[in-house]
Design an enzyme around this catalytic site. Structure first.
Site, PDB file in Angstrom:
ATOM      1  N   SER B 497       0.822  -1.218   0.000  1.00 27.41           N
ATOM      2  CA  SER B 497       0.000   0.000   0.000  1.00 27.41           C
ATOM      3  C   SER B 497       0.850   1.258   0.000  1.00 27.41           C
ATOM      4  O   SER B 497       0.494   2.239  -0.666  1.00 27.41           O
ATOM      5  CB  SER B 497      -0.966  -0.007   1.184  1.00 27.41           C
ATOM      6  OG  SER B 497      -0.263  -0.219   2.387  1.00 27.41           O
ATOM      7  N   THR B 538      -7.089   0.274  -1.595  1.00 26.80           N
ATOM      8  CA  THR B 538      -6.824   0.904  -2.889  1.00 26.80           C
ATOM      9  C   THR B 538      -7.993   1.789  -3.290  1.00 26.80           C
ATOM     10  O   THR B 538      -7.820   2.915  -3.721  1.00 26.80           O
ATOM     11  CB  THR B 538      -6.579  -0.171  -3.967  1.00 26.80           C
ATOM     12  OG1 THR B 538      -5.458  -0.941  -3.561  1.00 26.80           O
ATOM     13  CG2 THR B 538      -6.305   0.464  -5.320  1.00 26.80           C
ATOM     14  N   ALA B 716      -9.104   1.878 -10.446  1.00 22.08           N
ATOM     15  CA  ALA B 716      -8.700   0.699  -9.672  1.00 22.08           C
ATOM     16  C   ALA B 716      -9.740   0.306  -8.636  1.00 22.08           C
ATOM     17  O   ALA B 716     -10.568   1.108  -8.221  1.00 22.08           O
ATOM     18  CB  ALA B 716      -7.366   0.973  -8.982  1.00 22.08           C
ATOM     19  N   GLY B 720      -6.756  -7.692  -2.839  1.00 17.61           N
ATOM     20  CA  GLY B 720      -6.046  -8.594  -1.932  1.00 17.61           C
ATOM     21  C   GLY B 720      -6.735  -9.920  -1.686  1.00 17.61           C
ATOM     22  O   GLY B 720      -6.127 -10.857  -1.186  1.00 17.61           O
ATOM     23  N   GLU B 721      -8.013 -10.013  -2.033  1.00 20.96           N
ATOM     24  CA  GLU B 721      -8.758 -11.224  -1.679  1.00 20.96           C
ATOM     25  C   GLU B 721      -9.329 -11.968  -2.879  1.00 20.96           C
ATOM     26  O   GLU B 721      -9.718 -13.131  -2.750  1.00 20.96           O
ATOM     27  CB  GLU B 721      -9.951 -10.840  -0.785  1.00 20.96           C
ATOM     28  CG  GLU B 721      -9.572 -10.110   0.469  1.00 20.96           C
ATOM     29  CD  GLU B 721     -10.800  -9.512   1.157  1.00 20.96           C
ATOM     30  OE1 GLU B 721     -10.954  -9.740   2.354  1.00 20.96           O
ATOM     31  OE2 GLU B 721     -11.594  -8.841   0.480  1.00 20.96           O
TER      32      GLU B 721
END
Ligand SMILES: Cc1cc2nc3c(=O)[nH]c(=O)nc-3n(C[C@H](O)[C@H](O)[C@H](O)COP(=O)(O)OP(=O)(O)OC[C@H]3O[C@@H](n4cnc5c(N)ncnc54)[C@H](O)[C@@H]3O)c2cc1C
Ligand code: FES
Ligand code: FES
Lengths: 287, 768, 160
Positions: B497, B538, B716, B720-721
């Protein structure tokens, strides 16, 4: 962990002296990899640890007899010394192959052969191999040394018949140019797990028949165990699909296998049946 | 402050879309990166926790004397000691149900009961080993379905946190283990089932697993002079400050929370973990206190929910799914943690990414006598996806329709309502599925084998909503020499990040991302952020950073105007500051704040016009090889495709996708917290096996599709998942394809496969 | 009784001594006496490699190694790997270029192991790399990038 007495004798006599008494909290320490785990878990709280490091000049060598009939491994030899020894690679390739999936590079750099035997965790990979190879263990004691077959050391789950003041000095492995040997480590949860079963096999092939087989099962049993009835059945047999089926069944009925987190008893028996057959088959085909 | 109208960005400066290495790369490869693990403070005491050995019982007697007598022990504390500094010592993000130390009762084996403080950690550990407790054991409940109707209650009454109006109705509810029941009703499921040509129903289970970040939980509290500083490995410093201030009855400005890098988090290091405990201890001891858990102790902190899922579908003649009903029981463990939110968020996508007119969902957060369950990379989506994508595959097989064609026929497309009624937008579900199929060469026949080794392949696709509504605030400080600091509460726990946020700021400010310093979370310095969780950073923080940078640009323009500099002069802001203050002085501060729109779902029907800020989409494909004599198998190929909007940093993004997929591979094939009579039996790396290098599939492909989130920063969204969602069913479907038998429960083990082969008769084939 | 002793050893090329208690592990002593945090305890069981330290040229798990055994040894940690403050070792460079880490907690261990792997084997195959590094765990699962980094480092070290 709490502080304890850590001593590093330079002679065997001193070591015996430091081990005197019968306090189970006084023990030898080799590489310490197994002891450290037990100490951190507080299942072992040492009063004194007697390091064998400084005995390495007498206890730490790998040598082969002039007549090439026996290899001797000093008890303080590390796994990585074994793994990288040209003599071992040439005469006992099964031992070097076993190293590849045994623990990891860091543990192999530190753990010793003596500590590995004395630890007697049934999941260890090397004890079944020693037993299959007919290794003899040289044990020092204030009352005098003795030599015992590797399989006679193990009594049960983390249990040996080593006495409090015994110090393992050497492992002797007879050589036999016509023998073939393999070790199969069967993991069920992940590639880097402890084995659910370890199967060590050695034999000689004469005219298409198996001779003097040794079949050792570990991990699924509470100590590394020779399957002697299966061995007897295999002796003089050809290795065919039918004989392998029969030997698989014999092994399953002979081995005392219990369920644990790596598999149910039934499943592990099945793995024994299948993988023993495959191991024998592969050895029979070996050149 | 910049307005929230999202204008199209100005001329891109080429910072967004670059694969620059992490800003902190050199610090990490030299071992110098800062973690709480490394920190110590003068006079600091080390704490060691004494834990319950029984899963459920009343504490009859606690003997602390022997521990107190150990030389070097400073303090031994139990709940009564904690009460002296925190009168009501209960915390939690959704329910205030978790005591700082066990309060008269223990609810799971491993629960903290007392703590020893000493100058040296080994003395604290030694002394903790001398504590003993006597319990009156109570019957325990461990299974989520059993606990739902059981007469054994983990808590006497429900204690929802006042901050959540939608939980208010649960206040004081007694004699239940159900912390929250979420329900959704769309259309008329009963009528649709009655009219359906085919009805299918299946039951699935997923196992409890643990995050096991390699940096175990660790926190330091330093209370002195009426204020408190916490250095903690936390994913949400702002929440920690608010919750600790609430516990202490202090204003927020007396609590400071600082977070350096994290050695992994994965959803584990959220909300309150060790923070309340070290706070209380530091207040009592009047010295800094550090508690570092061991890897083994992590298993007693938090886990991923095990779940039982019942799913039923009605299908018409043409193969369209007309109705689906799902019931999900989440094993929440002894304390609610964020479980109720998992129950709700994963609940509303439990019917899968399909266009189904009639949907009925029930999702229950259930207390049991196990380690508390919380968020773990996917917020419940991987569990529900295991069920709906296995179920979907089974239906296709039964109907004799190709698995891909069946999914395409039923897929949810942009512009159509999802089960909540929210119109789908910017969710590239179809593109993801197409790409998975392409990378799997789905059109080319697979050589399945006829001998001992059988091969199979499978695909799966899933999606998830994002926690809402949540806020991020960012601040950009332009210094007088032309350099720039970015002040954000987002925690860099490895996802990158710092780097991505610097890229976003740099893009707008026309700077080099590498030249921006990211100031790590420090609640005295960095503004509010809801937390680094659920793929939100994000999108939320990225937007706040972009707005902050735009705000700074506006202030630069205003300053230029004030100084009479013509608009297109291109004078750098350092020069403007020099002109204004006549020396190198002053700052330009840009602020950005972002909260996306949200419409709270209806309590009865779960319907909402806007249930999520965006949709996370992930698809996977797998090929397996199975030894049918033993059930031993290998995942030989794994393809993962995600819709992440546009990529801020493609290389970091690719690493996220691959890392998430491998983690889920562990949760699919090997990881499993095993309980016997409420006792965890494999809580260490020796027995709980996470993937290693040898577990990698030989062919491993991770990709993202071209797409754009209309209101995301530079298009965007979070990533992450996404690639955790569909991995398990893709592998399960591949196994079924190879051997014709189905596994309904995770993890997928060789023994389970072998058992299924035996049950079906080898080569048995009920689906093809 | 010798529950404590003074050990003299070479640490990243410098002669040092430390007073250690018998129960202290190598990783604890590096942290508590020398403020070296690059090798760090995670699993505590020899399984993850986060605590990797090179002793007499060989990687060991610092969490299972008694500090008392350090006397007379030569110890290298990640902090001693880079040739200068502003220059990195080729293995470190390769890890950055390949993006072979996320949180970085496991990274020093992987780098030290790689250094040693390449000393033994100048051009390891994928299979060699996977076997050599199985005893190192990365929960962020940067495994594909790690394999790429090792190969890149091998090329760099061969001067390619
Ligand atoms: C991370 C990890 C992974 C592992 N994975 C594997 C694996 O995959 N396969 C496998 O086989 N093993 C594995 N092991 C176990 C490893 O083989 C043993 O820990 C090791 O062999 C013990 O040797 P040591 O020298 O370190 O013993 P120590 O810890 O020093 O001692 C172990 C025991 O032996 C006694 N002892 C030591 N030397 C002697 C001696 N000469 N005479 C009499 N008694 C003695 C000690 O008193 C103690 O009771 C693993 C260990 C670790 C830490
Ligand atoms: S901490 Fe030493 S190997 Fe994991
Ligand atoms: S980079 Fe996080 S554990 Fe490896």
């Amino acid at each position: 962990m709490r502080p304890f007495d850590l001593v590093e004798p330079a002679t065997l006599e001193e070591a015996f002296h430091l081990l005197e008494g019968d306090d189970p909290a006084v023990r030898p320490i080799g590489g310490g990899t197994a002891l450290m785990l037990m100490m951190k878990e507080q299942v072992f709280r040492p009063v004194r640890l007697v390091s064998l490091r400084h005995l390495a000049p007498q206890f730490g060598a790998i040598s082969i007899d002039a007549d090439h009939r026996m290899i001797r491994f000093g008890a303080t030899t590390s796994f990585s010394e074994l793994e990288h020894s040209a003599v071992v690679a040439r005469h006992l390739p099964v031992v070097v192959r076993t190293m590849r999936t045994l623990a990891n590079v860091r543990v192999r750099n530190v753990a010793t052969l003596g500590g590995n035997l004395a630890h007697a965790d049934p999941h260890l990979d090397l004890p079944p191999v020693w037993i299959a190879l007919g290794a003899q263990i040289v044990i020092e004691n204030p009352a005098g040394p003795r030599i015992v077959p590797a399989e006679d050391i193990f009594e049960g789950y983390y249990e040996t018949n080593l006495r409090h003041d015994d110090i393992i000095r050497e492992i002797r492995v007879p050589l036999n140019a016509s023998q073939r040997a393999s070790y199969v480590k069967i993991t069920t949860r992940s590639a880097h797990d402890w084995p659910a079963l370890g199967i060590a096999v050695r034999l000689e092939m004469k005219d298409g028949l198996a001779h003097h087989p040794r079949i050792v099962l570990s991990a699924a049993t509470n100590k590394p165990t020779r399957l002697v009835r299966t061995e007897a059945l295999a002796h003089g047999q050809p290795i065919t699909p039918a004989s392998l089926r029969e030997l698989g069944e014999a092994a399953v009925s002979e081995a005392d296998i219990a369920s644990d987190s790596r598999g149910s008893a039934d499943y592990k028996k099945h793995l024994l049946r299948v993988h023993l057959g495959r191991a024998l088959h592969a050895l029979a085909l070996e050149e | 402050m910049a307005s929230q109208t999202l204008t199209t960005p100005a001329m891109p400066a080429g910072q967004v879309g670059r694969s620059i290495p992490r800003l902190e790369a050199a610090a990490k490869v030299t071992g110098r990166a800062e973690y709480v693990h490394n920190m110590s403070l003068p006079g600091m005491l080390h704490g060691k926790i004494f834990r319950s050995v029984i899963p459920h019982g009343k504490i009859k007697h606690l003997d602390l004397d022997a521990a107190r007598a150990v030389e070097g022990v400073f303090l031994v504390a139990a709940i009564d000691d904690i009460r002296k500094v925190i009168a009501h010592p209960y915390y939690g993000p959704a329910f205030h149900d978790q005591p700082i130390l066990a309060d008269g009762k223990v609810r799971y084996a491993g629960e903290p009961v007392a703590v020893v403080l000493a100058d040296e950690a080994h003395i604290a550990e030694e002394a903790a080993g001398l504590i003993s407790a006597e319990y009156e054991e109570l019957p325990g409940v461990y299974d989520e379905v059993e606990a739902h109707g059981a007469q054994v209650f983990v808590h006497d009454e429900l204690k929802p946190a006042a901050t959540f109006p939608d939980l208010a109705h649960l206040l004081g509810r007694r004699d239940t283990n159900v912390a929250l029941d979420f329900q959704l009703r769309r259309g008329d499921a009963d009528a649709a089932f009655a009219a359906a040509e085919h009805v299918f129903e299946h039951h699935f289970r997923t196992q409890p697993t643990m995050h096991t970040p390699l940096e175990p939980f660790v926190s330091i509290a330093d209370a002195s002079g009426g204020s408190l500083t916490l250095h903690t490995a936390s994913q949400n410093p702002s929440f920690v400050r608010i919750e600790i201030a609430r516990l202490l009855g202090w204003p927020e400005n007396r609590v400071r929370v600082k977070v350096p890098y994290l050695g992994g988090g994965f959803g584990g290091k959220l909300y309150i973990k060790l923070e309340a405990l070290v706070t209380a201890l530091s207040l009592i001891a009047r010295r800094p206190v550090k508690i570092s858990l061991t890897m083994q102790e992590q298993f007693f902190m938090v886990m991923r929910h095990a779940a039982t899922i019942r799913i039923k579908s009605g299908v018409d003649k043409s193969g369209r799914i007309t109705a689906r009903s799902c019931e999900v029981w989440w094993n929440g463990g002894a304390y609610a943690d964020i479980g109720p939110r998992v129950t709700q968020k994963a609940g509303f996508t439990a019917a899968g990414p399909y266009d189904i007119d009639n949907v009925e969902l029930n999702s229950y957060a259930v207390y049991t006598n196990r380690t508390p369950a919380g968020a773990l990379r996917g917020f419940g989506a991987p569990q529900t996806c295991w069920a709906y994508e296995t179920h979907t595959d089974m239906i296709a097989a039964k109907l004799g329709i190709d698995q891909l064609a069946f999914r395409r026929m039923n897929l949810l497309h942009d512009g159509r309502p999802q089960a909540t009624g929210t119109i789908l937008r910017d969710a590239a579900i179809d593109k993801v599925l197409d790409r998975v199929a392409e990378r799997m060469n789905w059109g080319t026949p697979l050589e399945r084998g006829t001998g001992r080794i059988r091969r199979g392949r499978g695909i799966a696709i899933g999606f998830k909503g994002i926690t809402a509504p949540t806020t991020s605030v960012a601040m950009i400080n332009l210094y007088a020499d032309g350099s720039c600091g970015l002040y954000i509460g987002t925690v860099d726990m490895g996802q990158g990040s710092d780097t991505c946020m610097a890229q976003i700021a740099a893009e707008v400010l026309n700077l080099d991302a590498e030249s921006i310093k990211v100031i790590h979370p420090d609640t005295d310095v960095t503004p509010y952020d809801m937390g680094t969780l659920g793929s939100r950073s994000t999108f939320h923080m990225g937007t706040a950073v972009r707005l902050a940078a735009l705000d700074a640009n506006q202030k630069i323009a205003a300053l230029a105007e004030e100084l009479g500099v013509p608009p297109n002069s291109n004078l750098p802001f350092s020069e403007l500051l020099r002109r204004k203050y006549r020396m190198q002085a002053g700052n330009i501060i840009g602020i950005g704040s972002f909260i996306p729109g949200y419409d709270k779902p209806d309590q009865e029907t779960g319907q909402s016009a806007n249930v999520t800020p965006f949709w996370g989409v992930g698809g996977s494909g797998a090929e397996v090889e199975i030894d049918i004599e033993t059930g031993e198998f290998k995942v030989t190929k794994l393809v993962n495709v995600a819709d992440v909007g546009a990529a801020i940093n493609p290389k970091l993004l690719a690493a996220q996708l691959s890392g998430a997929a491998i983690m889920q591979l562990g949760f699919t094939t090997s990881e499993n917290m095993l309980y016997r009579d409420g006792q965890l039996t494999n809580g260490s790396f020796a027995d709980y096996k996470i993937p290693c290098l040898l577990d990698m599939p030989a062919v491993f492909i991770n990709e993202f599709v071209e797409s754009r989130q209309h209101d995301g920063p530079f298009g965007a969204k979070g990533a992450g998942e996404s690639t955790t969602i569909a991995v398990s069913p893709a592998i399960g479907n591949a196994i079924a394809d190879a051997i014709g038998v189905r596994l309904m429960d995770l993890p997928l083990t060789a023994e389970a496969i072998h058992g299924a082969i035996l049950a079906a008769g080898i080569g048995g084939d009920d689906e093809h | 009784m010798s529950t404590e002793r003074t050990v003299r050893f070479s640490l990243n090329g410098r002669a040092v001594k430390a007073h250690v208690a018998s129960h202290e592990s190598l990783v604890q002593v590096l942290r508590d006496r020398f403020d070296l945090f690059g090798s760090r305890e995670s699993c505590g069981q020899g399984l993850c490699g986060c605590c990797t330290v090179i002793v007499d040229g060989k990687p060991v798990s610092g969490c299972l190694y008694l500090a008392s055994f350090l006397d007379g040894t030569s110890v290298q940690t990640i902090e001693g790997l880079a040739p200068a403050d502003d220059r990195l070792d080729p293995v470190q460079e390769a890890f950055i270029e390949a993006g072979a880490f996320q949180c970085g907690f496991c990274t020093p261990g992987f780098i030290l192991m790689t250094k040693h792997l390449l000393a033994e084997n100048r051009a390891p195959s994928d299979d060699d790399i996977r076997h050599y590094l199985t005893g190192n765990l990365c929960r962020c699962s940067a495994y594909p990038e790690i394999v790429a980094a090792v190969k890149l480092a091998a090329t760099k070290q061969r001067g390619g």
